[in-house]
Design a protein around this motif. Sequence first.
Motif, mmCIF file in Angstrom:
data_model
loop_
_atom_site.group_PDB
_atom_site.id
_atom_site.type_symbol
_atom_site.label_atom_id
_atom_site.label_comp_id
_atom_site.label_asym_id
_atom_site.label_seq_id
_atom_site.Cartn_x
_atom_site.Cartn_y
_atom_site.Cartn_z
ATOM 1 N N ALA A 13 0.856 -1.188 0.000
ATOM 2 C CA ALA A 13 0.000 0.000 0.000
ATOM 3 C C ALA A 13 0.891 1.237 0.000
ATOM 4 O O ALA A 13 1.643 1.484 0.944
ATOM 5 N N LYS A 14 0.816 2.008 -1.071
ATOM 6 C CA LYS A 14 1.632 3.210 -1.220
ATOM 7 C C LYS A 14 0.859 4.419 -0.711
ATOM 8 O O LYS A 14 -0.289 4.653 -1.074
ATOM 9 N N SER A 15 1.523 5.190 0.153
ATOM 10 C CA SER A 15 0.908 6.410 0.681
ATOM 11 C C SER A 15 2.010 7.387 1.054
ATOM 12 O O SER A 15 3.196 7.102 0.887
ATOM 13 N N GLU A 16 1.626 8.542 1.608
ATOM 14 C CA GLU A 16 2.606 9.571 1.970
ATOM 15 C C GLU A 16 3.531 9.123 3.103
ATOM 16 O O GLU A 16 4.598 9.698 3.300
ATOM 17 N N THR A 17 3.129 8.112 3.859
ATOM 18 C CA THR A 17 3.946 7.677 4.994
ATOM 19 C C THR A 17 4.974 6.621 4.619
ATOM 20 O O THR A 17 5.761 6.195 5.462
ATOM 21 N N LEU A 18 4.982 6.182 3.360
ATOM 22 C CA LEU A 18 5.919 5.164 2.906
ATOM 23 C C LEU A 18 7.061 5.816 2.138
ATOM 24 O O LEU A 18 6.849 6.382 1.063
ATOM 25 N N PRO A 19 8.297 5.761 2.651
ATOM 26 C CA PRO A 19 9.421 6.354 1.926
ATOM 27 C C PRO A 19 9.612 5.680 0.570
ATOM 28 O O PRO A 19 9.379 4.473 0.411
ATOM 29 N N ASP A 20 10.057 6.447 -0.409
ATOM 30 C CA ASP A 20 10.289 5.900 -1.745
ATOM 31 C C ASP A 20 11.282 4.741 -1.705
ATOM 32 O O ASP A 20 11.149 3.759 -2.447
#
Length: 293
Positions: A51-58
């Motif tokens: 799940a990709k979101s703003e809290t997951l670092p690239d």
Amino acid sequence: MDTVEEKLEAMRADLAERDGVLVAFSGGVDSGVVAAVAREALGEDAVACTAKSETLPDEELDDARRVADEIGIQHDIVEFSELDSPDFVANGDDRCYHCRTMRLGQMFNHAKELDIGTVCDGTNASDPGEGHRPGLQAVEELDAHSPLLEHDITKEEVREIADRYDLSVADKPSMACLSSRIPTGLEVTEEKLTRVEKAERVLREWGFSQFRVRDHDGLARIEVAEDELEVALDPNFVETVRDHLTDLGFEHVTLDLHGYQTGSVSPGNEAEADDEPLVENVFDTDYSALRSE
């Protein structure tokens, strides 16, 4: 007491009995092991989902892609935003509960699209005893399957199993989502998440293995592993990180001499209001002047 091999075989048999599984996949060692065993037990009926979101670092998303490729498992990515939830943004004691509920909710939605009946997560047998973990409540409420926990596989045993599967993340330090860098009670914003991610990228580039940049509403508190504190005091690093973090919008940059501590801004782990944190503001020193003397 069962051996690691016996626990692993029981977990493999457990997963093999299912029609298919979707693994909530961060790319860390726990979810990596679950995905590897699921792929072995079910073949193409096992899917990893991030799940990709703003809290997951690239960088973490890149790791997830790489580890999924190592395992040879189908890797799907779904996108959502925790910032859509006022309860998450408020950053109360239960922030991780709201985060995990939304993140796992995305997993269940995608599993339904794929006609998969079981969603697995990477909770291991060591997790319930590690302090404030409201996210585990969400796992229980949503009825996600935690095979590592179910078969009493501890964190140490997870790493041993990861070695057996030759996973590159076998020794990878834990990496919680970026919102964990913001102390409880301070609002989570996209601006804060972005500057923390960019700040931690500097530490990663300098080779630190275990680190956090805590965002105390404009004050950056850097934590590194105790055995890496000497490197953090290197004048070249001090100048680099001070200038970079200032450019990112931090008003003050400090180094926590206690070193890295899991959940140091979580409820129950924060210092009492009257306690003075052991922090050295080494980043206010002009080291270039000292070197010219």
